[in-house]
Design an enzyme around this catalytic site. Structure first.
Site, short mmCIF file in Angstrom:
data_model
loop_
_atom_site.label_atom_id
_atom_site.label_comp_id
_atom_site.label_asym_id
_atom_site.label_seq_id
_atom_site.Cartn_x
_atom_site.Cartn_y
_atom_site.Cartn_z
N ASN A 134 0.80 -1.24 0.00
CA ASN A 134 0.00 0.00 0.00
C ASN A 134 0.83 1.28 0.00
O ASN A 134 0.41 2.30 -0.53
CB ASN A 134 -1.01 -0.01 1.14
CG ASN A 134 -0.38 -0.19 2.50
OD1 ASN A 134 0.79 -0.58 2.62
ND2 ASN A 134 -1.14 0.11 3.54
N GLU A 147 5.42 -8.15 -3.95
CA GLU A 147 5.42 -8.55 -5.37
C GLU A 147 4.37 -7.79 -6.16
O GLU A 147 4.43 -7.71 -7.39
CB GLU A 147 5.18 -10.07 -5.49
CG GLU A 147 3.87 -10.59 -4.87
CD GLU A 147 4.01 -10.94 -3.38
OE1 GLU A 147 4.84 -10.31 -2.69
OE2 GLU A 147 3.28 -11.84 -2.92
N SER A 203 0.36 -8.51 6.71
CA SER A 203 -0.86 -8.98 7.39
C SER A 203 -0.50 -9.83 8.61
O SER A 203 0.65 -10.28 8.76
CB SER A 203 -1.68 -9.83 6.42
OG SER A 203 -0.91 -10.94 6.01
N GLU A 212 4.82 -4.77 11.78
CA GLU A 212 3.78 -3.76 11.52
C GLU A 212 2.67 -4.47 10.77
O GLU A 212 2.76 -4.68 9.57
CB GLU A 212 4.36 -2.62 10.66
CG GLU A 212 5.36 -1.74 11.38
CD GLU A 212 4.72 -0.83 12.40
OE1 GLU A 212 3.48 -0.77 12.47
OE2 GLU A 212 5.48 -0.18 13.15
N CYS A 216 -3.40 0.50 6.82
CA CYS A 216 -3.47 -0.43 7.95
C CYS A 216 -4.13 0.16 9.18
O CYS A 216 -4.82 -0.52 9.92
CB CYS A 216 -2.07 -0.90 8.30
SG CYS A 216 -0.94 0.48 8.54
N GLU A 249 7.83 2.05 14.57
CA GLU A 249 8.58 2.74 13.54
C GLU A 249 8.51 4.24 13.82
O GLU A 249 7.68 4.70 14.58
CB GLU A 249 8.00 2.42 12.15
CG GLU A 249 8.20 0.94 11.83
CD GLU A 249 8.08 0.58 10.36
OE1 GLU A 249 7.04 0.89 9.76
OE2 GLU A 249 9.04 -0.04 9.83
P1 NAD Z 1 1.04 -9.75 3.13
O1 NAD Z 1 1.13 -10.20 4.53
O2 NAD Z 1 0.31 -10.58 2.16
O3 NAD Z 1 2.51 -9.55 2.51
C1 NAD Z 1 3.45 -8.69 3.12
C2 NAD Z 1 4.83 -9.04 2.61
O4 NAD Z 1 5.25 -10.28 3.17
C3 NAD Z 1 4.96 -9.20 1.09
O5 NAD Z 1 6.16 -8.62 0.66
C4 NAD Z 1 4.99 -10.71 0.92
O6 NAD Z 1 5.66 -11.12 -0.26
C5 NAD Z 1 5.76 -11.12 2.15
N1 NAD Z 1 5.57 -12.52 2.58
C6 NAD Z 1 4.49 -13.31 2.40
N2 NAD Z 1 4.70 -14.52 2.97
C7 NAD Z 1 5.92 -14.49 3.53
C8 NAD Z 1 6.70 -15.42 4.29
N3 NAD Z 1 6.24 -16.64 4.59
N4 NAD Z 1 7.91 -15.04 4.72
C9 NAD Z 1 8.39 -13.80 4.46
N5 NAD Z 1 7.71 -12.88 3.75
C10 NAD Z 1 6.49 -13.21 3.30
O7 NAD Z 1 0.43 -8.28 3.21
P2 NAD Z 1 -0.04 -7.33 2.00
O8 NAD Z 1 -1.28 -7.90 1.41
O9 NAD Z 1 1.11 -7.02 1.12
O10 NAD Z 1 -0.39 -5.98 2.78
C11 NAD Z 1 -1.59 -5.76 3.43
C12 NAD Z 1 -1.46 -6.02 4.91
O11 NAD Z 1 -0.40 -5.25 5.44
C13 NAD Z 1 -2.70 -5.60 5.69
O12 NAD Z 1 -2.99 -6.55 6.67
C14 NAD Z 1 -2.27 -4.30 6.35
O13 NAD Z 1 -2.96 -3.98 7.51
C15 NAD Z 1 -0.82 -4.55 6.60
N6 NAD Z 1 -0.09 -3.28 6.73
C16 NAD Z 1 0.36 -2.91 7.96
C17 NAD Z 1 1.02 -1.69 8.12
C18 NAD Z 1 1.52 -1.24 9.47
O14 NAD Z 1 2.37 -0.37 9.52
N7 NAD Z 1 1.04 -1.78 10.58
C19 NAD Z 1 1.22 -0.86 7.02
C20 NAD Z 1 0.75 -1.28 5.78
C21 NAD Z 1 0.09 -2.49 5.65
#
Ligand code: NAD
Length: 483
Positions: A152, A178, A228, A249, A283, A457
């Site tokens: 995002n 990705e 997530s 995060e 988020c 952060e």
């Molecule tokens: P996601 O969890 O699907 O992916 C996040 C990242 O983790 C990606 O780069 C993905 O390739 C990587 N990943 C996936 N599986 C992994 C593994 N087993 N080991 C290591 N890396 C792995 O999240 P998303 O769909 O990209 O983003 C949306 C989520 O992010 C929402 O839940 C949102 O709330 C959260 N988010 C949190 C914050 C915060 O600061 N708290 C900020 C932005 C988004």
């Protein structure tokens, strides 16, 4: 604008490619068109990046902190000077309107580079006198840090992790999502141009498996993930095997509480910012909007009127203020939640439908009469869906606001000063707002409690998460031993 990068990865100070890696297709969310094709990192690229980071970290940590800070501040200046192009790229990568990206992405990244660049030289240990003897502490870097990003805020997330990590003398290997792989490469280019030695900041592309390979590599000392909760669980557990430091995060389902005495216009603005900015893909969004019964009719009326100001269209058009979902997948997920909201009996006030145009657009959607047990009130939707819940008393709403597995953010709108502070003291959330919502300046700590994460952060607090203390006992006299 050609958005195809020179190569997929930026490792050891240069662009590198390995076409053996799985293909990553970059799609412009506003049209569905393919705008770039990259490759996921092969094990050879992962190894190159970690080897470079390990080597460069020692050199970088030996620089004076002032010199390291100067690199970050120079990078901030370059980033600001290129804000237009970086914002256009961010809009292609994410689909967020240029109206937003031009003020919230590269600019926020530059703020982080500047802030931690300025802070670098103030990162010091302390002196503790013990009679004639004394202890001093050295605040040292952790070593090689891995950053893993969500889709995002690709530029902002890259900078929020790189800035404190590099200020403290660490090196970083960053893996963007990705879904949005383009922007972090520009951060790497800029840091390199600003004088960061080759290998100090590397970007490699990949799906989850590349992230997983990074997290378990013995060369890695810390992992910072934005993503997530399910991914957070996996990454946290994998990092624990090697007793690595972590920052998590993660997601949220944050409450935004609006009391009868709130300024109506500001409360509506807060709810709009907390639900529809970036088409709801934030988020910390306050997606459970608790509205006290006395103000509810006026709130819903004014909110609906204000939503007439939504201008959808090509997000590169500076007049457009509402963009598409990042992907067809995300749009489908959000549509599923909307259908569940309707099926479970929430009142659809406005929106709820796909928009009849190319790209992954969904209307801003408001549900009223939402109850605590409904799926849309419990699960993170990550789209433009606001749930309005009714409440009567302060005590009741605080308990309901906290009745969630998440604890990222919480907000309150009220004219009553003492009530505002009471509410904030009671919120089980890491980032709170009084009479505003969703601002995240670099000077303020940002992060969650409960399942929303660990660590913080931004602000001085981030230094704690990218450095460690070494205690050094200094004897000024003879050593006493029992025999
Ligand atoms: P996601 O969890 O699907 O992916 C996040 C990242 O983790 C990606 O780069 C993905 O390739 C990587 N990943 C996936 N599986 C992994 C593994 N087993 N080991 C290591 N890396 C792995 O999240 P998303 O769909 O990209 O983003 C949306 C989520 O992010 C929402 O839940 C949102 O709330 C959260 N988010 C949190 C914050 C915060 O600061 N708290 C900020 C932005 C988004």
């Amino acid at each position: 604008m050609n958005v195809q990068p020179t190569a997929s990865h930026f490792v050891d100070g240069r662009y590198v490619e390995d076409t053996a890696g799985e293909i990553i297709t970059v799609i412009y969310p506003a049209t569905g068109e393919v705008i770039a094709t990259l490759h996921s990192a092969t094990p050879a690229i992962v190894d190159q990046a970690l080897t470079a980071a390990k080597r460069a970290q020692r050199e970088w940590a030996a620089w004076t902190a002032t010199a390291r800070g100067r690199v970050l501040r120079r990078a901030a200046d370059i980033m600001r000077a290129r804000n237009h192009d970086l914002s256009v790229l961010e809009t292609y990568d994410t689909g967020k309107p240029y109206q937003e990206t031009s003020v919230a992405d590269a600019t926020s990244g530059a703020d982080a580079l500047e802030y931690f660049g300025g802070l670098a030289a103030t990162i010091t240990g302390e002196h503790i006198q013990l009679g004639d003897d004394f202890v001093y502490t050295r605040r040292e870097p952790l070593g090689v840090c891995v950053g893993i990003g969500a889709w995002n805020y690709p530029t902002q997330i890259a900078c929020w992790k790189a800035s404190p990590a590099l200020a403290c003398g660490n090196a970083m290997v960053f893996k963007p999502s990705e879904t949005t792989p383009l922007c972090a490469l520009k951060v790497a280019e800029i840091l390199h141009e600003a004088g960061a030695p080759a290998g100090v900041y590397n970007v490699i592309q990949g799906y989850g498996a590349v992230g997983a390979a990074l997290v378990t590599d013995p060369r890695v000392d810390k992992v910072s993930l934005t993503g997530s909760v399910p991914t957070g669980r996996k990454v946290y557990a994998a990092a624990a095997e090697g007793i690595r430091h972590v920052t998590m995060e993660l997601g949220g389902k944050s409450p935004l509480v609006i009391f009868d005495d709130a300024d109506l216009e500001n409360a509506v603005s807060g709810a709009i910012l907390g639900n529809f900015y970036s088409s709801g893909q934030v988020c910390s969004n306050g997606t459970r909007v608790f509205v006290q019964s006395g103000i509810k009719p006026a709130f819903l009326k004014r909110l609906t009127e204000r939503l007439a100001g939504v201008k959808m269209g090509d997000p590169q058009d500076p007049d457009v203020n509402f963009g598409p979902m990042v992907s067809a997948h995300q749009r489908d997920l959000v549509e599923g939640f909307i259908a569940q909201g309707i099926a479970e009996g929430a009142t659809l006030v406005t929106g709820g439908k796909r928009v009849d145009r190319a790209g992954f657009f969904l209307e801003p959607t408001v549900f009223a009469d939402v109850t605590d047990d409904m799926t849309i009130a419990r699960e993170e939707i990550f789209g433009p869906v606001m749930s309005v819940l009714d409440f009567q008393t302060e005590q009741e709403v605080l308990a309901r606001a906290n009745d969630t597995i998440y604890g990222l953010a919480a907000g309150v709108f009220t004219a009553d000063l003492t009530r505002a502070h009471r509410m904030v003291a009671g919120f089980e959330a890491g980032t709170c707002y009084i009479n505003t919502y969703n601002l995240a300046p670099v000077e303020a700590p940002f992060g969650g409690s409960k399942l929303s994460g660990v660590g913080r952060e931004n602000s001085k607090a981030a230094i704690e998460h990218y450095s460690q203390i070494k205690g050094v006992y200094v004897a000024m006299g003879d050593v006493e031993a029992p025999f």
